[in-house]
Design an enzyme around this catalytic site. Structure first.
Site, PDB file in Angstrom:
ATOM      1  N   LYS A  91     -10.311  12.447  20.590  1.00 12.31           N
ATOM      2  CA  LYS A  91     -11.609  12.746  18.859  1.00 12.31           C
ATOM      3  C   LYS A  91     -11.261  11.629  18.043  1.00 12.31           C
ATOM      4  O   LYS A  91      -9.944  11.086  18.251  1.00 12.31           O
ATOM      5  CB  LYS A  91     -11.991  14.173  18.774  1.00 12.31           C
ATOM      6  N   TYR A 146      -3.375  -1.767 -10.991  1.00 14.43           N
ATOM      7  CA  TYR A 146      -3.074  -0.887 -12.748  1.00 14.43           C
ATOM      8  C   TYR A 146      -2.676   0.263 -12.852  1.00 14.43           C
ATOM      9  O   TYR A 146      -1.674   0.613 -12.107  1.00 14.43           O
ATOM     10  CB  TYR A 146      -4.686  -0.223 -11.588  1.00 14.43           C
TER      11      TYR A 146
END
Length: 393
Positions: free
Chosen positions: A48, A283
């Site tokens: 999965k 940032y």
């Protein structure tokens, strides 16, 4: 074209900014190690979430080539994609367990997908698709033994079993599996483990009294496969362990279980520059250089699956030495402070590997980010190409 760096790992393909290298020989070795620990039950390779980020089709094919006859998927789209890629029902059964109303029941039946049913609504929709297609369904009834997610609650279990038995008697379906899932098998000694084992035994006993005779009974996920042999029944469902990571790092590292991490993640330095002390980085300037320093720009960010939580903590290796992310991880890039060390544009940055050469691992990244290795590997995005090594003939 690839070469090798000082750690012995494969460098990036030429001209590629970042790459996830998938060692299929390690995958096969992990499957062998898991089979050796189970000593009897069949093994379902859980593929999965694009095989936990490793590439579902390639990993499924490799697992089948290595003798695995069961594949596990969450969504029907994942299951159907494996069939579309050429993995036939004669080669492997594929179980799909995460359904919603209106799902592609008919398509799954025509593709020979084994279908998990957790409630009457799903049984009703499945039987409607059986009538539409004329294809007998292969069903795994799922009991909620205490996880509280998918699965049928004990008070509804008798009705669901009875409905399945009626449909089976009419030839509409065959109950080929009964199963459940642990909540805390990764916490040895957790009281829920014994309670769930007892609840599963009760669910099985009721189904058998009602006349159901499943081919496979399955409960064990990766940690239970490694630690709870009494939970193995007829089939085990390793996920993370198949990809060489320990689901119980507090108990043992991958090597302690005979496992080897399958994925390595590398990038190239896109820029190297000298900056003065007190220079802000990324940032918000949450990091400033403590003195004159060399900064290296790594061209991957949270759009590639690098957790923003790795800001200031995520470990990488350059030239055999560890560094940490300096400042915030941005969408497409992050910075490392090399201090007084020398580096060049194009040098390899090893974010994580198997750890055999002293490099960081996915587990190291999980600890640095306050999360699990599961999340680290599954979130590596499609923008990062996968390169496969060691495929079987």
């Amino acid at each position: 074209m690839t070469t090798a760096n000082t750690t012995g790992t494969a460098l990036l393909t030429e001209g590629v900014r970042a790459e996830a290298t998938i060692d299929l020989a390690a995958l096969r070795g992990n499957l062998d190690a898991l089979r050796a620990r189970t000593n009897g039950p069949e093994l379902m390779a859980v593929v999965k979430a694009d095989a936990y980020g490793h590439g579902a089709v390639r990993c499924a094919r490799e697992a089948v080539a290595a003798g695995t006859r069961w594949l596990g998927t969450a969504t029907p789209e994942e299951a159907l994609a494996l069939r579309a890629a050429g993995i036939s029902a004669a080669e492997a059964r594929i179980l799909c367990w995460l359904w919603i109303p209106g799902g592609p029941w008919a398509e799954a039946l025509r593709a020979g997908i084994d279908i998990s049913v957790s409630g009457q609504w799903a049984m009703d929709e499945l039987l409607a698709a059986v009538r539409e297609t004329g294809v007998q369904a292969r069903v795994h009834l799922k009991a909620d033994t205490g996880l509280g997610r998918n699965g049928c609650q004990p008070h509804d279990w008798p009705d669901l079993v009875a409905a399945a038995r009626r449909a089976e008697a009419e030839g509409m379906l065959k109950v080929v599996g009964i199963w459940s899932h642990f909540a805390a098998a990764d916490e040895p000694g957790h009281p829920s483990i014994r309670l769930q084992q007892d609840a599963f035994a009760e669910a099985l006993a009721h189904a058998e009294r009602a006349g159901l005779r499943p081919e496979v009974r399955h409960l064990a996920n990766s940690p239970a496969t490694l630690l709870l042999p009494e939970s193995h029944y007829d089939l085990v469902r390793p996920g993370l362990a198949m990809y060489g990571l320990s689901p119980v790092p507090e108990v043992g590292a991958p090597a302690d279980f005979g496992l080897r991490p399958v994925m390595a993640l590398t990038a190239r330095l896109a820029l190297v520059k000298e900056v003065p002390g007190g220079h802000g980085v990324s940032y918000g300037h949450h990091y400033t250089t403590p003195g004159p320093s060399t900064l290296g720009l790594v061209p991957v960010g949270y759009a590639d699956g690098i957790p923003r939580h790795a800001s200031g903590t995520g470990p990488v290796q350059v030239g055999g030495k560890w560094y940490s992310v300096a400042g915030r991880v941005a969408m497409d890039q992050f910075v490392i402070d090399l201090g007084g060390d020398h580096a060049r544009v194009g040098d390899e940055v090893l974010l994580f590997g198997n750890g055999e050469h002293g490099e960081p691992t996915a587990e190291d990244w999980g600890r640095a980010c306050g999360t699990l290795s599961y999340e680290i590997i599954t979130r590596i995005g499609a923008r990062v190409p996968r390169r496969y090594l060691g495929a079987s003939a």
